[in-house]
Design a protein around this motif. Sequence first.
Motif, mmCIF file in Angstrom:
data_model
loop_
_atom_site.group_PDB
_atom_site.id
_atom_site.type_symbol
_atom_site.label_atom_id
_atom_site.label_comp_id
_atom_site.label_asym_id
_atom_site.label_seq_id
_atom_site.Cartn_x
_atom_site.Cartn_y
_atom_site.Cartn_z
ATOM 1 N N GLU A 272 0.829 -1.203 0.000
ATOM 2 C CA GLU A 272 0.000 0.000 0.000
ATOM 3 C C GLU A 272 0.865 1.255 0.000
ATOM 4 O O GLU A 272 0.573 2.234 -0.697
ATOM 5 C CB GLU A 272 -0.951 -0.012 1.205
ATOM 6 N N ALA A 273 1.937 1.226 0.787
ATOM 7 C CA ALA A 273 2.831 2.385 0.831
ATOM 8 C C ALA A 273 3.512 2.603 -0.519
ATOM 9 O O ALA A 273 3.665 3.741 -0.984
ATOM 10 C CB ALA A 273 3.870 2.197 1.929
ATOM 11 N N LEU A 274 3.926 1.502 -1.165
ATOM 12 C CA LEU A 274 4.537 1.622 -2.495
ATOM 13 C C LEU A 274 3.528 2.168 -3.494
ATOM 14 O O LEU A 274 3.857 3.041 -4.313
ATOM 15 C CB LEU A 274 5.062 0.261 -2.958
ATOM 16 N N SER A 275 2.298 1.666 -3.438
ATOM 17 C CA SER A 275 1.264 2.129 -4.360
ATOM 18 C C SER A 275 1.066 3.632 -4.236
ATOM 19 O O SER A 275 0.931 4.344 -5.242
ATOM 20 C CB SER A 275 -0.052 1.405 -4.082
ATOM 21 N N GLU A 276 1.055 4.107 -2.996
ATOM 22 C CA GLU A 276 0.880 5.543 -2.776
ATOM 23 C C GLU A 276 2.080 6.324 -3.309
ATOM 24 O O GLU A 276 1.926 7.393 -3.915
ATOM 25 C CB GLU A 276 0.679 5.809 -1.287
ATOM 26 N N ARG A 277 3.305 5.787 -3.095
ATOM 27 C CA ARG A 277 4.510 6.484 -3.528
ATOM 28 C C ARG A 277 4.554 6.645 -5.048
ATOM 29 O O ARG A 277 4.926 7.700 -5.564
ATOM 30 C CB ARG A 277 5.751 5.739 -3.021
ATOM 31 N N LEU A 574 11.233 3.676 0.753
ATOM 32 C CA LEU A 574 10.562 3.489 -0.526
ATOM 33 C C LEU A 574 11.370 4.156 -1.635
ATOM 34 O O LEU A 574 12.048 5.170 -1.406
ATOM 35 C CB LEU A 574 9.155 4.103 -0.491
ATOM 36 N N PRO A 575 11.310 3.623 -2.853
ATOM 37 C CA PRO A 575 12.101 4.210 -3.951
ATOM 38 C C PRO A 575 11.549 5.565 -4.373
ATOM 39 O O PRO A 575 10.359 5.845 -4.239
ATOM 40 C CB PRO A 575 11.967 3.171 -5.067
ATOM 41 N N TYR A 576 12.435 6.390 -4.911
ATOM 42 C CA TYR A 576 12.052 7.710 -5.382
ATOM 43 C C TYR A 576 12.962 8.092 -6.543
ATOM 44 O O TYR A 576 14.000 7.468 -6.767
ATOM 45 C CB TYR A 576 12.147 8.752 -4.266
ATOM 46 N N TYR A 577 12.571 9.148 -7.278
ATOM 47 C CA TYR A 577 13.384 9.623 -8.394
ATOM 48 C C TYR A 577 14.257 10.781 -7.955
ATOM 49 O O TYR A 577 13.849 11.637 -7.166
ATOM 50 C CB TYR A 577 12.503 10.080 -9.559
ATOM 51 N N GLU A 578 15.469 10.822 -8.498
ATOM 52 C CA GLU A 578 16.359 11.959 -8.281
ATOM 53 C C GLU A 578 17.108 12.235 -9.570
ATOM 54 O O GLU A 578 17.760 11.343 -10.124
ATOM 55 C CB GLU A 578 17.339 11.647 -7.160
ATOM 56 N N GLU A 579 17.017 13.449 -10.057
ATOM 57 C CA GLU A 579 17.712 13.837 -11.277
ATOM 58 C C GLU A 579 19.223 13.798 -11.038
ATOM 59 O O GLU A 579 19.713 14.249 -9.993
ATOM 60 C CB GLU A 579 17.294 15.249 -11.691
ATOM 61 N N PRO A 580 20.003 13.252 -11.982
ATOM 62 C CA PRO A 580 21.460 13.266 -11.821
ATOM 63 C C PRO A 580 21.973 14.690 -11.628
ATOM 64 O O PRO A 580 21.418 15.639 -12.199
ATOM 65 C CB PRO A 580 21.967 12.652 -13.135
ATOM 66 N N PRO A 581 23.019 14.869 -10.826
ATOM 67 C CA PRO A 581 23.464 16.218 -10.465
ATOM 68 C C PRO A 581 24.043 17.036 -11.607
ATOM 69 O O PRO A 581 24.077 18.261 -11.527
ATOM 70 C CB PRO A 581 24.518 15.970 -9.381
ATOM 71 N N GLU A 582 24.520 16.374 -12.664
ATOM 72 C CA GLU A 582 25.003 17.080 -13.850
ATOM 73 C C GLU A 582 24.217 16.554 -15.035
ATOM 74 O O GLU A 582 24.409 15.411 -15.462
ATOM 75 C CB GLU A 582 26.507 16.854 -14.035
ATOM 76 N N SER A 583 23.313 17.357 -15.563
ATOM 77 C CA SER A 583 22.435 16.889 -16.629
ATOM 78 C C SER A 583 21.781 18.084 -17.304
ATOM 79 O O SER A 583 21.838 19.206 -16.797
ATOM 80 C CB SER A 583 21.352 15.966 -16.055
ATOM 81 N N PRO A 584 21.119 17.869 -18.439
ATOM 82 C CA PRO A 584 20.442 18.986 -19.105
ATOM 83 C C PRO A 584 19.385 19.644 -18.227
ATOM 84 O O PRO A 584 19.130 20.847 -18.362
ATOM 85 C CB PRO A 584 19.812 18.321 -20.339
ATOM 86 N N LEU A 585 18.776 18.872 -17.322
ATOM 87 C CA LEU A 585 17.732 19.417 -16.462
ATOM 88 C C LEU A 585 18.298 20.024 -15.189
ATOM 89 O O LEU A 585 17.839 21.074 -14.730
ATOM 90 C CB LEU A 585 16.715 18.325 -16.113
ATOM 91 N N ALA A 586 19.303 19.376 -14.594
ATOM 92 C CA ALA A 586 19.832 19.828 -13.311
ATOM 93 C C ALA A 586 20.778 21.003 -13.451
ATOM 94 O O ALA A 586 20.823 21.881 -12.575
ATOM 95 C CB ALA A 586 20.541 18.672 -12.602
ATOM 96 N N THR A 587 21.546 21.036 -14.529
ATOM 97 C CA THR A 587 22.556 22.091 -14.708
ATOM 98 C C THR A 587 22.468 22.671 -16.121
ATOM 99 O O THR A 587 23.370 22.484 -16.946
ATOM 100 C CB THR A 587 23.972 21.540 -14.450
ATOM 101 N N PRO A 588 21.380 23.384 -16.416
ATOM 102 C CA PRO A 588 21.234 23.942 -17.773
ATOM 103 C C PRO A 588 22.330 24.932 -18.126
ATOM 104 O O PRO A 588 22.647 25.108 -19.315
ATOM 105 C CB PRO A 588 19.857 24.619 -17.726
ATOM 106 N N ASP A 589 22.928 25.582 -17.115
ATOM 107 C CA ASP A 589 24.016 26.506 -17.406
ATOM 108 C C ASP A 589 25.233 25.774 -17.947
ATOM 109 O O ASP A 589 25.914 26.259 -18.865
ATOM 110 C CB ASP A 589 24.389 27.288 -16.145
#
Length: 726
Positions: A272-277, A574-589
């Motif tokens: 149930e906790a996973l389903s909610e996550r 529970l598992p979660y998403y995390e954007e890589p620290p150097e990427s087009p989304l995390a470091t557009p500069d």
Amino acid sequence: MDNPTGATATIPAGEASAAASNRTILKSVCRSCHGGCGVNLHVVDGRLVKVEGDRTSPLNKGRLCPIGTSTLDIVYHPDRLKYPMRRTGARGEGKWERISWDEALDEIARRLQAIKDEHGAQAIALGTGTGRHHIRWVSRFGHALGTPNWCEPGFAQCFHPRINTTILTFGDLPVNDFTSGTKPECIVYWGHNPMNSGPDGETRFVVRDSLAGKPKTIVVDPRRTELAKEADLWLQLRPGTDDALALAMLHAIIEEKLYDAAFVAEWTHGFEALSERVKRYSPEWAAPITWVPAEKIRAAARLYAATKPSMMEWGCAIEHTPNTIQTVRAISMLPALTGNVDVPGGWVFGMHGLGRFPSLIENLTPEMSAKRLGADRFKMLAGEGADLPAAHIPTLLSAMRDGDPYPVKAFLVFGNNTLTTFGNAKQAYEALMKLDLLVVADLFMTPTCELADIVLPAASWPELDQLAALPTIAGNVVLAQRKAVRIGECKADEEIFIELARKMNLPVGTEDLDVVLGDQLARGCGMPLDELRERGFLDMPMRFHKYRDKGFKTPTGKLELYSTRLEAMGYDPLPYYEEPPESPLATPDVAKDFPLVLTSGARIPFFFNSEHRQIRALRRAHPNPIMEVHPQTAASLGIKHGDWVWIETLRGRIRQKAKVTDGIDPRVVHVEHGWWFPEEPGPDHGVWRSNANVLTRNGPPYDPAMGTYHLRGLLCRIAPVLPGES
């Protein structure tokens, strides 16, 4: 590419005509990688003359890969290190003198003891490479010596995140059932191309055999590999976003009620906790992150859930971002929800035919264990959550270079070319140059050996006795590795550790090799060592659904979707998403100047990581480092197929030859790893020219549990190498 007969090149005809009565045939196991193919070693008058695949072995059935067929070229290569050497000039100057083993071990023992007396045992560290015969012996000697600081690049970045995570949440490491006779109906290849590799007993041969049954296949890979070309579904994701893809597939399976309701209700904890996550992680959410269309993600989830039995073939690509533990968790829940755990033709728990290796970790006091570099932060790498705790490599390098958090003065390296295999190779170089004592044992003079104070000649796999239990951790097949010959004064790493422990009068770690191996067998399958050596291997009969007897080996007795042990250590259960620290989304500069996504690590069938580039036949098959780039990207930059290309990140730049292919996304480039050039003069041997780890980063943020750093999905730019540039 694969050798159907398993026979290597043999010795010249004149020598091969020796009387048959002089020929001895030993059953053994090839360890030129850690795949574990069974072999027969033919020895005539003390010389290895033929290596052929063992047709009775369940792991290869007589077949050998190109590396295995080159065994004689490796063993008898003229550039083998054959005797100990001491540095006589400045570090890296390339001046050496030959010394005896007694001189080498006496000096190492004396200098280690002096460092231990002045700075404490924690000031001594040990390093090793990817797991072959000696890997557990490295930590064993460290523990006997009293230091908690040993390391191996894969412990945070390859395989051990999967080991530690599944032991915590499944109670054991699941492996694929390739040998019981039940063919899978569906196979997912996630970040893994076993057609070009064969890790831990899941050899490329059993993988090919599993495809003979025409299973449905799903391939998750940024590159159009051989498997991807034939796949029912190819999910071409952005490198480093595997966690988003897995969470989206979990979302689809739960939302559409595709899971095995009976198995989930009786044998899992936290559904149930996973389903909610995962409600927040829909395929529509994942599509712009992963670059995989939402409808394809749903199609993959439906195909996988509906087709049984199903295997999950995962590789180290999922362990190259700072969210590795939760990535592994998310992917592992796909077999869990669909009931493909400990079933024929699916994921299985092993038979553990070899007893647990005596690591001697009990020799460390609690106070010394607490000094392990990284133990205060990364509990699943260096502390209570680790199957075998290891030091955090970036922290270790800082201790070598800057004395932070305390000085590390000595580093003993066995079977690892540190300058090619540690992330951020330039920082590794700086750290090695600061050491008071660097000892390296290897088969050949590598760029890392060139920096050593003492170089030791290691035995190759046909020159030593050992045991292998494969797949790793599972131990379904137990194999005897046999010493067939000896080259020069080469010694097995295990024998070096035993002799050094005796020289230093250590209280433990001095037992004869056969005593340790015999005890392991006794605690596992119970077979006497001599009997196993005679037979060659023992294939343990497989039992399935073992959890039905006593439950899963977890605190709840169930497969923990919600991990109570992670929660107890202070990590998200529970598992979660995390954007890589150097990427087009995390470091557009950063992406403005480095607009392409860099991936690396695809296996080359002719080499094993940084090994074997001095073997003529293998190098002839793959002479140069290759980078892959899409035709559209190549054309926009004036790059043609076969051109040398600069690849540059914030850490540095290297060059490799262009393979222009539409099998890669226009926004992605791939570079090969492990490159150096043994044919070039030392001390560098060209290690800075094409080495992928010049580009990688090893700084924070790290995986909060495992200390994993960012190796895949980095940002880069490319340009053609112009005439006169070097």
